[in-house]
Design an enzyme around this catalytic site. Structure first.
Site, short mmCIF file in Angstrom:
data_model
loop_
_atom_site.label_atom_id
_atom_site.label_comp_id
_atom_site.label_asym_id
_atom_site.label_seq_id
_atom_site.Cartn_x
_atom_site.Cartn_y
_atom_site.Cartn_z
CB SER A 143 45.76 43.62 35.18
OG SER A 143 44.74 44.24 35.95
CE1 TYR A 157 46.67 40.41 39.10
CE2 TYR A 157 45.89 42.68 39.19
CZ TYR A 157 45.92 41.45 38.56
OH TYR A 157 45.21 41.25 37.40
#
Length: 256
Positions: A143, A157
């Protein structure tokens, strides 16, 4: 280049929805044998049936990336069905949103177990088969959040996605002698069920932050993964591709 994956066997973890489904769809459309591994078999089977109806060769099997024995069973079943494994798309991941003070040990461990340990177990269980292939390809779904950017509520995350890239670079060195490459795709804001669940206000804010003025589609990530999976990219390993519509490029967020 993309047709070079025809007949190759590709595992996509977390492939029954979202970005994983987009990856599975692109590989299936270009003639690969695609195995979707997901925790909920019925959901994986629905996805496989949809892709097969469009002419793909897709197989659904249950597997939990946080459980090594579960992954071993799933991966071995895929190898037996298709005669081996050529490509692993380690895509399974979660992105709950929690403020720092609200993150419990259980919350933290769940994110790390799924996103980091899950990547490790997926690679570890596929390696015996990838080493037997003509060439092996491992593609991680990381990501921009964590490695390049931050977002409130995603500390766990972001940490997990940065950890994936640290893992990737050492794995690329370790596996290079086996003709196995390890690379990562770093999505920005991609239109998925999970993203839409965050609400219209979030989608508007994120869309305004993207110079191209739109969210990405799951197939955009699928084609980036396909690039890394090609035999023509054998000299690329330990690298990343950012797919974010230019979100990480500007120094300001001025509208077009």
């Amino acid at each position: 280049m993309f047709n070079s994956v025809k007949g190759k066997t590709v595992i996509v973890t977390g492939g029954s929805k979202g970005i994983g489904k987009g990856i599975a769809k692109v590989f299936a459309q270009h003639g690969a044998n695609v195995a979707i591994i997901g925790r909920t078999l019925s959901t994986a089977e629905e996805c496989a049936a949809e892709l097969n109806a469009d002419g793909g060769v897709t197989y659904a099997i249950s597997g939990d990336v946080t459980d090594k024995e579960s992954m071993e069973r799933a991966v071995n079943a895929v190898a037996e069905k298709f005669g081996g494994i050529d490509v692993l798309c380690a895509n399974a991941g979660i992105f709950p949103q929690d403020e720092i003070e609200e993150i419990s040990d259980e919350d933290w461990n769940y994110v790390m177990d799924t996103n980091v340990k899950g990547t490790h177990y997926s690679i570890q269980t596929c390696l015996p088969h990838l080493k037997k292939a003509d060439y092996g390809r491992i593609i991680l779904t990381s990501s921009i959040t964590g490695p390049l950017t931050g977002y409130r509520g995603w500390t766990h995350y972001g940490a997990s996605k940065a950890a994936q890239l640290g893992y990737m670079r050492s794995a690329a060195l370790e596996l290079s002698s086996h003709d196995i490459t390890v690379n990562a795709v770093m999505p920005g804001n991609i239109r998925t069920e999970g993203l839409e669940d965050l609400g219209d206000e979030y989608l508007e804010v994120m869309t305004n932050a993207i110079p191209m003025g739109k969210l990405g589609e799951v197939e955009d990530i699928g084609y980036a993964a396909m690039f890394f999976a090609s035999p023509h990219t054998s000299f690329i390993t330990g690298q990343t591709i950012v797919v974010d519509g230019g979100q990480t490029v500007p120094e300001d967020l001025q509208a077009k």
